[in-house]
Design a protein around this motif. Structure first.
Motif, PDB file in Angstrom:
ATOM      1  N   PRO A   1       7.883  -8.948   4.525  1.00 22.46           N
ATOM      2  CA  PRO A   1       6.963  -8.195   4.156  1.00 22.46           C
ATOM      3  C   PRO A   1       7.500  -6.968   3.616  1.00 22.46           C
ATOM      4  O   PRO A   1       8.253  -6.240   4.140  1.00 22.46           O
ATOM      5  N   THR A   2       6.826  -6.381   2.450  1.00 21.29           N
ATOM      6  CA  THR A   2       7.277  -4.906   1.814  1.00 21.29           C
ATOM      7  C   THR A   2       6.630  -3.988   2.809  1.00 21.29           C
ATOM      8  O   THR A   2       5.563  -4.164   3.487  1.00 21.29           O
TER       9      THR A   2
ATOM     10  N   GLN B   1       1.919   4.924   4.131  1.00 19.76           N
ATOM     11  CA  GLN B   1       2.046   3.912   3.363  1.00 19.76           C
ATOM     12  C   GLN B   1       2.753   3.843   2.108  1.00 19.76           C
ATOM     13  O   GLN B   1       3.515   3.329   1.693  1.00 19.76           O
TER      14      GLN B   1
ATOM     15  N   SER C   1       5.224  -1.392   2.637  1.00 16.09           N
ATOM     16  CA  SER C   1       3.771  -0.795   2.451  1.00 16.09           C
ATOM     17  C   SER C   1       2.647  -1.875   2.608  1.00 16.09           C
ATOM     18  O   SER C   1       1.446  -1.425   2.949  1.00 16.09           O
ATOM     19  N   SER C   2       2.844  -3.054   2.859  1.00 16.51           N
ATOM     20  CA  SER C   2       2.032  -3.978   3.199  1.00 16.51           C
ATOM     21  C   SER C   2       1.842  -4.206   4.728  1.00 16.51           C
ATOM     22  O   SER C   2       1.046  -4.791   5.050  1.00 16.51           O
TER      23      SER C   2
ATOM     24  N   ASN D   1       0.799  -3.676   8.361  1.00 12.37           N
ATOM     25  CA  ASN D   1      -0.326  -3.010   9.102  1.00 12.37           C
ATOM     26  C   ASN D   1      -0.008  -2.266  10.062  1.00 12.37           C
ATOM     27  O   ASN D   1       0.248  -2.387  11.285  1.00 12.37           O
TER      28      ASN D   1
ATOM     29  N   ASP E   1       7.920   2.666   1.156  1.00 11.78           N
ATOM     30  CA  ASP E   1       8.696   1.595   0.319  1.00 11.78           C
ATOM     31  C   ASP E   1      10.236   2.279   0.122  1.00 11.78           C
ATOM     32  O   ASP E   1      11.108   1.853  -0.048  1.00 11.78           O
TER      33      ASP E   1
END
Length: 421
Positions: A181-182, A214, A184-185, A187, A218
């Motif tokens: 998962p990136t 968030q 920023s995604s 949780n 990245d």
């Protein structure tokens, strides 16, 4: 007193000598071998180089530029880091030891096993001495094949670090296919709540700072999250009395705009800027380490880095034992209170007053310097010099490491002789 000073000087000198001899830098070593430049580059980008440099008794299974490029072309950096972590063995193997494995096969722990991302024993590698002088490498997962093989020796510093070339990556089941998962995604609040940092997660949401985290994730983000008990500790200010801007600055102070996994923190020497930093020396953190412990310092108090919640390049989340209180918001740490003057008991109405005896303080004893740490050779280390290696430590630098105990003994004897003469 003179003898004590001589003893302290000798201990410090010997400690410095041993520390210097034991140090290694994987980046510097590989820089002399252009055929591993891609491998070296990704060790640096994933910060695995920092982790390697903090460890002793380690073997790095290197990939040449062709094999490394083939791996990097198909996968994101987080997956590449996991794959390379499986190539860092937490034991010392040189060409001699590879061919002297007890019963011909062994399972060895790798850095991947220490990350917490490896289910079961997928963080172990199978090293097997095959017929015909070949050595095979494979995953320790049941049914896995020995698809990689030993190619040649690159460099050894017995019995500290060994670098061996292998033909291709060691692939554990699922290590390349797991979704990445990136950042920023991710949780973040759910991870923090599960890690026992509910108060911190709630503050991030109500203040809106979670959005700042968030948006920065990245490009690289390290979060230091105080656990719930930290907010209940004595000395933590009443956050309800802070302005909204002060709460935002406090929460920004708990993150840095860079990817700094545990190994990088251990080797950090310069002050670390945080998201709250707004000028030279403003809202910075300093880091100290002792063994496997890392402590953050704010200028008001220390906070130990407790656990890694997530390490997924370029995002890492740690829990810390105390709330990080910046001096820019809460002032300097209070100075210790001065010692009270001793008070004498009243004398019973003497016939003739006499001067009170002077109070004489005993001199503080000097703490004895701890002895320099002993240099031990790990068990199972081969007695013979490694064979088949043009870059083995038969050269000058390596020889220094092998005979450290003898050098230290001679060095100590010479110094003592000079000082006591």
């Amino acid at each position: 007193m003179a003898a004590l000073r001589y003893s302290l000087l000798l201990s410090f000198t010997l400690s410095a000598l041993v520390s210097t001899v034991l140090a290694h830098n994987i980046t510097d070593i590989l820089s002399g071998f252009p055929e591993y430049s891609e491998f070296n580059k990704y060790l640096t980008q994933t910060k695995l180089a920092d982790e390697i440099n903090t460890r002793q008794t380690i073997t790095v299974l290197a990939l040449n530029n062709g094999a490394m490029s083939a791996l990097a072309a198909k996968h994101p950096l987080s997956v590449i880091k996991n794959a390379l972590s499986l190539l860092v063995v937490l034991d010392y193997f040189d060409p001699t030891k590879l061919h002297q494995i007890s019963k011909g096969s062994t399972l060895s722990t790798t850095l991947y096993q220490t990350t917490g991302n490896a289910p079961g024993n997928l963080g172990f590698v199978n090293i097997t001495d095959l017929q015909g002088g070949k050595v095979g490498f494979g995953s320790a997962a049941p049914g896995s094949k020995l698809e990689s093989s030993y190619t040649k020796s690159v460099k050894q510093v017995p019995y500290n670090i060994s670098i061996l070339e292998i033909s291709q990556p060691i692939i554990a089941p699922g290590i390349l296919t797991a979704p990445a998962p990136t950042p920023s995604s991710v949780n973040m609040t759910a991870l923090l709540e599960k890690a026992g940092c509910k108060t911190f997660a709630s503050l991030l949401q109500t203040s809106g700072v979670i959005k700042m985290y968030q948006s920065a994730a990245d490009k690289g983000l390290t979060i230091f999250a105080p656990n719930d008990e930290a907010f209940k500790a004595a000395g933590v200010p009443d956050l309800s009395k802070l302005t909204n801007a002060e709460v935002v600055s406090l929460l920004q102070y708990h993150a840095t705009a860079s990817y700094s996994p545990f190994g990088s923190l251990k080797t950090s020497k310069d002050p670390i800027s945080t998201l709250a930093s707004n000028g030279a020396g403003k809202f910075d953190l300093t880091v100290t380490s002792a063994g496997d412990s890392v402590t953050l310092h704010t200028g008001i108090g220390p906070s130990r880095v407790a656990e890694t919640v997530l390490d997924s390049t370029p995002l890492v989340i740690f829990t810390v034992d105390n709330v990080l209180l910046p001096v820019e918001l809460f002032g300097k740490a209070p100075s210790p209170a001065p010692a009270e003057e001793p008070v004498s008991a009243p004398s019973p109405s003497p016939i003739a007053s006499t001067p009170a005896p002077a109070i004489v303080e005993a001199p503080s004893p000097l703490a004895a310097s701890p002895p320099a740490p002993p240099v031990e050779t790990p068990g199972g280390a081969p007695a013979d010099a490694p064979f088949g290696s043009e870059n083995s430590t038969a050269d000058g630098n390596a020889a220094v490491h092998v005979i450290v105990p003898v050098q230290v003994t001679v060095f100590a004897a010479v110094i003592c002789s000079i000082l006591m003469s």
